[in-house]
Write a protein that holds these residues in place. Structure first.
Motif, mmCIF file in Angstrom:
data_model
loop_
_atom_site.group_PDB
_atom_site.id
_atom_site.type_symbol
_atom_site.label_atom_id
_atom_site.label_comp_id
_atom_site.label_asym_id
_atom_site.label_seq_id
_atom_site.Cartn_x
_atom_site.Cartn_y
_atom_site.Cartn_z
ATOM 1 N N THR A 69 0.805 -1.235 0.000
ATOM 2 C CA THR A 69 0.000 0.000 0.000
ATOM 3 C C THR A 69 0.841 1.289 0.000
ATOM 4 N N ILE A 70 2.146 1.171 0.332
ATOM 5 C CA ILE A 70 2.947 2.406 0.478
ATOM 6 C C ILE A 70 2.926 3.270 -0.782
ATOM 7 N N GLU A 71 2.992 2.646 -1.962
ATOM 8 C CA GLU A 71 3.073 3.442 -3.194
ATOM 9 C C GLU A 71 1.865 4.366 -3.357
ATOM 10 N N TYR A 72 0.724 3.976 -2.805
ATOM 11 C CA TYR A 72 -0.490 4.798 -2.946
ATOM 12 C C TYR A 72 -0.459 6.017 -2.013
ATOM 13 N N PHE A 73 0.140 5.834 -0.832
ATOM 14 C CA PHE A 73 0.045 6.880 0.188
ATOM 15 C C PHE A 73 1.290 7.760 0.276
ATOM 16 N N ALA A 74 2.401 7.305 -0.311
ATOM 17 C CA ALA A 74 3.648 8.064 -0.210
ATOM 18 C C ALA A 74 3.481 9.491 -0.739
ATOM 19 N N GLU A 75 2.774 9.620 -1.849
ATOM 20 C CA GLU A 75 2.626 10.944 -2.494
ATOM 21 C C GLU A 75 1.343 11.660 -2.089
ATOM 22 N N ALA A 76 0.496 10.988 -1.313
ATOM 23 C CA ALA A 76 -0.819 11.576 -0.977
ATOM 24 C C ALA A 76 -0.689 12.592 0.156
ATOM 25 N N ASP A 77 -1.683 13.444 0.285
ATOM 26 C CA ASP A 77 -1.753 14.375 1.418
ATOM 27 C C ASP A 77 -2.300 13.569 2.610
ATOM 28 N N GLN A 78 -1.368 12.960 3.339
ATOM 29 C CA GLN A 78 -1.762 12.006 4.400
ATOM 30 C C GLN A 78 -2.618 12.672 5.476
ATOM 31 N N LYS A 79 -2.293 13.913 5.817
ATOM 32 C CA LYS A 79 -3.052 14.613 6.860
ATOM 33 C C LYS A 79 -4.524 14.746 6.432
ATOM 34 N N HIS A 80 -4.717 15.113 5.167
ATOM 35 C CA HIS A 80 -6.079 15.272 4.645
ATOM 36 C C HIS A 80 -6.807 13.913 4.607
ATOM 37 N N VAL A 81 -6.121 12.877 4.129
ATOM 38 C CA VAL A 81 -6.765 11.553 4.033
ATOM 39 C C VAL A 81 -7.182 11.074 5.431
ATOM 40 N N LYS A 82 -6.293 11.248 6.427
ATOM 41 C CA LYS A 82 -6.617 10.831 7.808
ATOM 42 C C LYS A 82 -7.847 11.593 8.318
ATOM 43 N N ALA A 83 -7.893 12.892 8.041
ATOM 44 C CA ALA A 83 -9.025 13.705 8.516
ATOM 45 C C ALA A 83 -10.326 13.244 7.857
ATOM 46 N N MET A 84 -10.270 12.951 6.537
ATOM 47 C CA MET A 84 -11.468 12.514 5.817
ATOM 48 C C MET A 84 -11.918 11.127 6.272
ATOM 49 N N LEU A 85 -10.940 10.226 6.493
ATOM 50 C CA LEU A 85 -11.280 8.875 6.975
ATOM 51 C C LEU A 85 -11.941 8.953 8.353
ATOM 52 N N SER A 86 -11.410 9.828 9.214
ATOM 53 C CA SER A 86 -11.964 9.948 10.557
ATOM 54 C C SER A 86 -13.413 10.439 10.501
ATOM 55 N N GLU A 87 -13.671 11.423 9.644
ATOM 56 C CA GLU A 87 -15.051 11.921 9.477
ATOM 57 C C GLU A 87 -15.954 10.813 8.936
ATOM 58 N N GLN A 88 -15.436 10.121 7.919
ATOM 59 C CA GLN A 88 -16.250 9.088 7.254
ATOM 60 C C GLN A 88 -16.593 7.950 8.221
ATOM 61 N N PHE A 89 -15.595 7.479 8.979
ATOM 62 C CA PHE A 89 -15.836 6.383 9.925
ATOM 63 C C PHE A 89 -16.769 6.842 11.048
ATOM 64 N N VAL A 91 -19.232 8.968 10.771
ATOM 65 C CA VAL A 91 -20.601 8.900 10.233
ATOM 66 C C VAL A 91 -21.069 7.443 10.184
ATOM 67 N N ILE A 92 -20.198 6.568 9.646
ATOM 68 C CA ILE A 92 -20.538 5.140 9.510
ATOM 69 C C ILE A 92 -20.900 4.524 10.866
ATOM 70 N N LEU A 93 -20.194 4.961 11.911
ATOM 71 C CA LEU A 93 -20.399 4.378 13.256
ATOM 72 C C LEU A 93 -21.501 5.083 14.040
ATOM 73 N N GLY A 94 -22.207 5.991 13.381
ATOM 74 C CA GLY A 94 -23.354 6.649 14.039
ATOM 75 C C GLY A 94 -22.960 7.829 14.907
ATOM 76 N N GLY A 95 -21.752 8.355 14.715
ATOM 77 C CA GLY A 95 -21.307 9.506 15.512
ATOM 78 C C GLY A 95 -21.847 10.822 14.951
ATOM 79 N N PRO A 96 -21.666 11.898 15.721
ATOM 80 C CA PRO A 96 -22.222 13.203 15.321
ATOM 81 C C PRO A 96 -21.283 13.972 14.390
ATOM 82 N N CYS A 97 -21.067 13.446 13.179
ATOM 83 C CA CYS A 97 -20.128 14.069 12.249
ATOM 84 C C CYS A 97 -20.774 14.252 10.887
ATOM 85 N N THR A 98 -20.139 15.068 10.059
ATOM 86 C CA THR A 98 -20.538 15.229 8.657
ATOM 87 C C THR A 98 -19.305 14.887 7.826
ATOM 88 N N TYR A 99 -19.488 14.067 6.801
ATOM 89 C CA TYR A 99 -18.381 13.738 5.903
ATOM 90 C C TYR A 99 -18.285 14.830 4.843
#
Ligand code: HEM
Length: 157
Positions: A69-89, A91-99
């Protein structure tokens, strides 16, 4: 044998037994056992939004440690991806968030991801959840919601 002393002892003993049984009864009403984390709502079992933010830190480390998986994330904006994943999860888990991120198709369409790579990401997530001591059943609830997303994410045979 000292009779009055025996009677006083007997009285004290019965008083003690009475006090103990009352206090035990009160304790039983208040708190029968330590809280079982697996009875909490699933979002709480992940430690709420803060817990998800922390999980993403571990998850991203696993993703860049894995040669699949490293080749996909090495060049990505990791901070942004982590923030988006946290929002998305959240919402999925029924928390008070907006994706606020992209759709799964839009985010991944240029990345040429096959099923084996998708599975590698799921493995990294499992390792991260284990490390964070997320209860097994709570892990499975999240994974069950993520699994169907392969239709939007996997674009290669
Ligand atoms: C259930 C599985 C997956 C979920 C839930 C997921 C979720 C996400 C989210 C929420 C974003 C951010 C979207 C945005 O920028 O608005 C994202 C981006 C990204 N994902 Fe995934 N993803 C999954 C699978 C994968 C896989 C298997 C890979 C490759 C190993 C991958 C690689 C990436 C990369 C590289 C980005 C950043 C793309 C960019 O820079 O624009 N994802 N993903």
């Amino acid at each position: 044998m000292n009779r009055p002393t025996d009677i006083i002892r007997l009285l004290l003993l019965s008083l003690l037994v009475g006090v103990l049984s009352i206090s035990h009864g009160a304790m039983a009403d208040e708190d029968p056992a330590p809280a079982d984390p697996s009875l909490l709502p699933v979002f709480e079992q992940f430690g709420g939004k803060q817990g998800l933010d922390e999980l993403m830190e571990v998850f991203m480390i696993k993703l860049v440690e894995d040669s699949r998986t490293i080749e996909y994330f090495a060049e990505a904006d990791q901070k942004h991806v982590k923030a988006m994943l946290s929002e998305q999860f959240c919402v999925i888990l029924g928390g008070p968030c907006t994706y606020t991120g992209k759709s799964m198709r839009e985010a991944h369409e240029k990345l040429t991801i096959n099923q084996a790579t998708f599975n590698a990401l799921v493995e990294a997530l499992q390792l991260a959840m284990d490390e964070r001591n997320i209860p097994f059943r709570a892990q499975n609830k999240l994974l069950a919601k993520l699994a169907p997303m392969h239709r939007e994410i996997v674009t290669e045979p």
